[in-house]
Design a protein around this motif. Structure first.
Motif, mmCIF file in Angstrom:
data_model
loop_
_atom_site.group_PDB
_atom_site.id
_atom_site.type_symbol
_atom_site.label_atom_id
_atom_site.label_comp_id
_atom_site.label_asym_id
_atom_site.label_seq_id
_atom_site.Cartn_x
_atom_site.Cartn_y
_atom_site.Cartn_z
ATOM 1 N N GLY A 23 -63.128 85.702 4.377
ATOM 2 C CA GLY A 23 -64.374 85.184 3.798
ATOM 3 C C GLY A 23 -64.266 85.028 2.290
ATOM 4 O O GLY A 23 -64.659 84.001 1.722
ATOM 5 N N VAL A 24 -63.706 86.030 1.629
ATOM 6 C CA VAL A 24 -63.507 85.964 0.178
ATOM 7 C C VAL A 24 -62.524 84.850 -0.164
ATOM 8 O O VAL A 24 -62.735 84.088 -1.113
ATOM 9 N N GLY A 25 -61.454 84.735 0.621
ATOM 10 C CA GLY A 25 -60.492 83.661 0.389
ATOM 11 C C GLY A 25 -61.115 82.291 0.522
ATOM 12 O O GLY A 25 -60.834 81.380 -0.274
ATOM 13 N N THR A 26 -61.986 82.126 1.495
ATOM 14 C CA THR A 26 -62.665 80.848 1.690
ATOM 15 C C THR A 26 -63.563 80.525 0.512
ATOM 16 O O THR A 26 -63.582 79.400 0.018
ATOM 17 N N VAL A 27 -64.307 81.528 0.042
ATOM 18 C CA VAL A 27 -65.181 81.323 -1.114
ATOM 19 C C VAL A 27 -64.355 80.925 -2.343
ATOM 20 O O VAL A 27 -64.735 80.017 -3.090
ATOM 21 N N LEU A 28 -63.225 81.581 -2.535
ATOM 22 C CA LEU A 28 -62.369 81.244 -3.676
ATOM 23 C C LEU A 28 -61.821 79.825 -3.573
ATOM 24 O O LEU A 28 -61.731 79.118 -4.575
ATOM 25 N N LEU A 29 -61.463 79.401 -2.366
ATOM 26 C CA LEU A 29 -60.982 78.032 -2.178
ATOM 27 C C LEU A 29 -62.074 77.006 -2.475
ATOM 28 O O LEU A 29 -61.813 75.953 -3.054
ATOM 29 N N ILE A 30 -63.309 77.313 -2.091
ATOM 30 C CA ILE A 30 -64.423 76.400 -2.368
ATOM 31 C C ILE A 30 -64.680 76.335 -3.870
ATOM 32 O O ILE A 30 -64.823 75.260 -4.444
ATOM 33 N N LEU A 54 -66.483 71.783 1.521
ATOM 34 C CA LEU A 54 -67.361 72.734 2.197
ATOM 35 C C LEU A 54 -67.255 72.657 3.720
ATOM 36 O O LEU A 54 -67.147 73.695 4.374
ATOM 37 N N PRO A 55 -67.248 71.469 4.352
ATOM 38 C CA PRO A 55 -67.114 71.429 5.813
ATOM 39 C C PRO A 55 -65.792 72.019 6.316
ATOM 40 O O PRO A 55 -65.758 72.716 7.329
ATOM 41 N N THR A 56 -64.717 71.764 5.597
ATOM 42 C CA THR A 56 -63.424 72.320 5.990
ATOM 43 C C THR A 56 -63.440 73.831 5.876
ATOM 44 O O THR A 56 -62.965 74.547 6.767
ATOM 45 N N ALA A 57 -64.001 74.336 4.795
ATOM 46 C CA ALA A 57 -64.086 75.776 4.598
ATOM 47 C C ALA A 57 -64.987 76.420 5.648
ATOM 48 O O ALA A 57 -64.678 77.498 6.159
ATOM 49 N N ALA A 58 -66.085 75.767 5.989
ATOM 50 C CA ALA A 58 -66.986 76.307 7.001
ATOM 51 C C ALA A 58 -66.290 76.398 8.356
ATOM 52 O O ALA A 58 -66.448 77.383 9.088
#
Length: 62
Positions: free
Chosen positions: A12-19, A26-30
Motif C-alpha cells: 500500500g505504501v509502495g503504491t502511494v509512493l508510485l502515485i 491512479l487506475p493502474t495503482a488501484a
C-alpha cells in the motif's frame, strides 16, 4: 495473518509512493492495490474478490 497485514501495508505504501512520484496512473495503482489485497488474503479479500468479479462481468457483458 500478521505477515499478510505487513505485506499489505508495505505494498500500500509502495503504491502511494508510485502515485505521488507520478510513475503510474491512479487506475493502474488501484488495480495493483486491489489485487494485492486479494493475494494477501486479508479480511477484505472477500469483498475485493466480489468487486473484481463484478467488474470483469461488467466488462465482458458489454
Amino acid at each position: 495473518m500478521i505477515v499478510s497485514i505487513s505485506l499489505t501495508a508495505l505494498f500500500g505504501v509502495g503504491t502511494v509512493l508510485l502515485i505521488r512520484g507520478r510513475r503510474v496512473s491512479l487506475p493502474t495503482a488501484a488495480t495493483a492495490w486491489l489485487s494485492g489485497f486479494t493475494l494477501a488474503s486479508t479480511g477484505i479479500a472477500g469483498p475485493v474478490n466480489t468487486f473484481l468479479t463484478a467488474m470483469v462481468s461488467l466488462v465482458t457483458h458489454h
